[in-house]
Scaffold this active site. Structure first.
Site, PDB file in Angstrom:
ATOM      1  N   ASP A 116       9.733  -3.458  -2.716  1.00  0.00           N
ATOM      2  CA  ASP A 116       9.552  -2.540  -1.597  1.00  0.00           C
ATOM      3  C   ASP A 116       8.869  -3.211  -0.413  1.00  0.00           C
ATOM      4  O   ASP A 116       9.167  -2.906   0.743  1.00  0.00           O
ATOM      5  CB  ASP A 116       8.745  -1.319  -2.037  1.00  0.00           C
ATOM      6  N   ASP A 117       7.955  -4.142  -0.678  1.00  0.00           N
ATOM      7  CA  ASP A 117       7.255  -4.820   0.416  1.00  0.00           C
ATOM      8  C   ASP A 117       8.224  -5.651   1.253  1.00  0.00           C
ATOM      9  O   ASP A 117       8.025  -5.819   2.451  1.00  0.00           O
ATOM     10  CB  ASP A 117       6.158  -5.733  -0.133  1.00  0.00           C
ATOM     11  N   TYR A 168      -1.443   8.753  -0.065  1.00  0.00           N
ATOM     12  CA  TYR A 168      -0.932   7.393   0.101  1.00  0.00           C
ATOM     13  C   TYR A 168      -1.639   6.740   1.279  1.00  0.00           C
ATOM     14  O   TYR A 168      -2.815   6.985   1.500  1.00  0.00           O
ATOM     15  CB  TYR A 168       0.598   7.392   0.223  1.00  0.00           C
ATOM     16  N   GLU A 204       5.904  -4.208  -6.463  1.00  0.00           N
ATOM     17  CA  GLU A 204       5.029  -3.718  -5.406  1.00  0.00           C
ATOM     18  C   GLU A 204       3.768  -4.576  -5.306  1.00  0.00           C
ATOM     19  O   GLU A 204       3.079  -4.797  -6.305  1.00  0.00           O
ATOM     20  CB  GLU A 204       4.636  -2.265  -5.696  1.00  0.00           C
ATOM     21  N   ASP A 205       3.492  -5.081  -4.120  1.00  0.00           N
ATOM     22  CA  ASP A 205       2.232  -5.764  -3.808  1.00  0.00           C
ATOM     23  C   ASP A 205       1.955  -6.978  -4.688  1.00  0.00           C
ATOM     24  O   ASP A 205       0.816  -7.213  -5.100  1.00  0.00           O
ATOM     25  CB  ASP A 205       1.063  -4.769  -3.868  1.00  0.00           C
ATOM     26  N   LYS A 247       2.960   5.466  -5.267  1.00  0.00           N
ATOM     27  CA  LYS A 247       4.384   5.324  -4.944  1.00  0.00           C
ATOM     28  C   LYS A 247       5.227   6.310  -5.738  1.00  0.00           C
ATOM     29  O   LYS A 247       6.133   6.959  -5.199  1.00  0.00           O
ATOM     30  CB  LYS A 247       4.850   3.905  -5.254  1.00  0.00           C
ATOM     31  N   ARG A 285      -1.796  -8.597  -3.961  1.00  0.00           N
ATOM     32  CA  ARG A 285      -1.767  -8.412  -2.503  1.00  0.00           C
ATOM     33  C   ARG A 285      -1.621  -6.924  -2.204  1.00  0.00           C
ATOM     34  O   ARG A 285      -0.563  -6.454  -1.810  1.00  0.00           O
ATOM     35  CB  ARG A 285      -0.606  -9.202  -1.889  1.00  0.00           C
ATOM     36  N   ASN A 299      -0.941  -2.323   7.233  1.00  0.00           N
ATOM     37  CA  ASN A 299      -1.747  -1.295   6.567  1.00  0.00           C
ATOM     38  C   ASN A 299      -2.961  -1.950   5.907  1.00  0.00           C
ATOM     39  O   ASN A 299      -2.908  -3.111   5.520  1.00  0.00           O
ATOM     40  CB  ASN A 299      -0.912  -0.601   5.483  1.00  0.00           C
TER      41      ASN A 299
END
Length: 587
Positions: free
Chosen positions: A284-285, A118, A261-262, A189, A171, A426
């Site tokens: 989650d972000d 990850y 996610e993203d 994930k 993203r 990150n």
């Protein structure tokens, strides 16, 4: 026609009455197909009896290895590579060959493996996904599939999917629009779902929604594996997401967890608000990052000795991560006794146009940022903002490397005895500062956490272990609780419960080492404890749909945890010859 995981892997199996761990029955597939199936394959660990009955005798070298020896062999190969991207590719190959061995290796070496499978390595892997792509994992749904999303979901061979991680690749971490290359994030994930919380891998499905990319470098990349077109937005994009959400419920039921996610900031917040009340979903972000950051803040205040309602929080960034943290922080402050208005007044945000204030001349303020806008003079420069606001806690989540420069850090140390600095962006290349920067500039007084891992720092003879605010502390345990208790509305209070539980698990020894999170090596225990507390909260607040309520949640959770030990495919009711006896061939 789709089949369940059991139908795919085994015939009419029964559980032996004296051996609850042993399946009585043979896998449906036979011979070399067993070795090609990562769910069934045990590599060199098949016993002689299994090789004979399953038709694979002679397809493997004669040496018999147990799983521990196989783990040793994997680790020797792992250390042979001299960079983490090659190690990532090697581990993904192992996952494609033998899932149980893959997860056994990960769980036994979680602190070593986490940065490889990850963050930060997954970011580089996504950037080069076309080059390292070997075997498809999960589903790709494109804008051209509008009207046929359910049919694509039916192509997935397993019926019993309980958790989906989905991205549209716009993203990816702090790397921007990677289009179809973003598939590395859902795959990664869900690997952590299993490694960190024991969620069964066959219950997990990674999905990429491919509507194109605005990344010109990818559109010109001969290895790019996604749609070669500019990103589609507007009504057709929304229609595709709507169809996807409805298709998931039709295929897998209302209790199937959908983790976003993203997605880009402009879509992430509106999809969360649009779907959260009618689907089992979270982002989650926004929410996972919020929970892990708030947990770190709650822990850091044990060191700074400043009550949460007396702190001043400054965010470098006002995107989905920062807004998510800020909103959950408001709930934590209100719970501590402050009014909501007072809580909002404690939190300051900085975006690309400077400090978020009312009547800002440069572009104004809109969307989720409005509630944090202050009656204050406009300021553009972060150094000036820090000097003016004098925060006790500064949090970076805007992927602006070096934003927390020496001036910012030394000023934080002037205002505070124990300044709290969280550089959460990150991957590592996007961090606002390094751990070493923070400890040196503050003479070792900083309480530091980061999004990517940093090595221990020595300053004036003392060793500091910077905490990593990894979302993996939150989302696997939360997902396990959602699946086990059948929670269908994942409220903000659930994430606050997760944050509080995580903060409570930080020991005195952790604090003395400079950690604001438990050691990553303890993450399986952290996830199970997190799930336990969330489940109890859910039942206490009528959020759980699985009844009756378990008397012992800890024992109840053990039924859901994936076992990485190999299963025996030999029915114990037969009297098989000893491996030392002459070989017997079965036909």
């Amino acid at each position: 026609m789709s089949v369940s995981s059991n139908e795919m892997d085994f015939g009419a199996e029964k559980i032996h009455p004296q051996r609850k761990d042993v399946l009585v029955g043979r896998p449906r597939v036979h011979g070399i197909d067993i070795l090609r199936n990562p769910i069934l394959n045990k590599g060199m660990a098949f016993t002689l009896k299994e090789r004979q009955i399953l038709g694979i005798h002679g397809l493997l070298p004669p040496v018999l290895l147990d799983q521990d020896r196989e783990v040793y062999q994997v680790m020797q190969n792992f250390y042979r590579w001299d960079n983490d991207l090659d190690r990532f590719i090697f581990m993904m190959g192992l996952q494609d060959r033998s899932e149980k061995l893959f997860y056994r290796v990960i769980t036994e070496n979680i602190e070593l493996m986490m940065p490889v499978i990850y963050t930060p390595t997954v970011g580089l892997a996504c950037q080069r996904y076309g080059m390292i792509f070997r075997k498809p994992r999960g589903l790709y749904i494109t804008i051209n599939d509008l009207g046929y999303v359910y049919d694509i979901l039916c192509n997935w061979p397993i019926d019993d999917v309980k958790a989906i991680v989905v991205t549209d690749g716009e993203r990816i971490l702090g790397l921007g629009d990677l289009g179809a290359y973003g598939m590395g994030i859902p795959v990664g994930k869900l690997s952590l779902y299993t490694a960190c919380a024991g969620i069964k891998p066959e219950n997990c499905l990674p999905i990429t929604i491919d509507v194109g990319t605005n990344n010109l470098a990818l559109l010109n990349d001969p290895l790019y594996i996604g749609l070669r077109q500019k990103r589609v937005s507007g009504p057709n994009y929304d229609k595709l997401i709507d169809e996807f959400m409805k298709a998931v419920v039709k295929r897998y039921g209302k209790s199937c967890l959908i983790q976003f996610e993203d997605f880009g900031n402009h879509n992430a917040f509106r999809f969360l608000e649009k779907y959260r009340h009618n689907y089992c979903t979270f982002n989650d972000d926004i929410q996972g990052t919020a929970a892990v950051a708030v947990a770190g803040i709650l822990t850091s205040l044990k060191i700074s000795q400043i009550p949460i309602q007396d702190n001043v929080f400054l965010f470098q960034g006002a995107g989905e991560a920062s807004i998510g943290i800020a909103k959950l922080l408001v709930k934590a402050i209100v719970k501590a006794g402050n009014t909501e208005e007072s809580a909002y007044n404690q939190i300051w945000l900085v975006d690309s146009r400077g400090l978020i204030v009312k009547n800002r001349p440069k572009g104004g303020v809109e969307g989720e940022k409005v509630m944090f806008a202050k009656d204050h003079q406009p300021l553009d420069n972060l150094e000036d903002i820090v000097a003016n606001v004098k925060p006790t806690v500064i949090i970076g989540a805007a992927a602006i490397p070096g934003a927390f420069n020496e001036k910012v850090l030394t000023d934080m140390a002037k205002f505070n005895n124990r300044p709290v600095v969280f550089a959460l962006s990150n991957p590592t290349s996007k961090a606002e500062c390094t751990a070493e920067d923070a400890y040196r500039a503050t003479d070792g007084r900083v309480v530091f956490a980061s999004g990517s891992p940093f090595n221990a720092v020595e300053h004036k003879g003392k060793i500091y272990h910077p905490g990593q605010g990894n979302n993996a502390y939150i989302f696997p345990g939360t997902a396990l609780a959602v699946i086990a208790a059948d929670i269908r509305n994942i409220s903000e209070d659930i994430f606050l419960t997760a944050a509080e539980t995580l903060a409570k698990m930080v020991t005195k020894d952790n604090l003395e080492e400079g950690r604001v999170y438990p050691k990553l090596g303890d993450i399986r225990n952290v996830s199970l404890r997190l799930a336990e507390d969330i489940i109890n909260f859910a039942y206490d607040n009528d959020l759980a749909f699985r009844y009756p309520r378990p008397d012992n949640v800890k024992d109840f959770l053990s039924e859901f945890v994936y076992n990485t030990d190999y299963e025996s495919y030999i029915p114990p009711v037969y009297d098989w010859p000893s491996q030392n006896h002459e070989m017997v061939m079965f036909h």
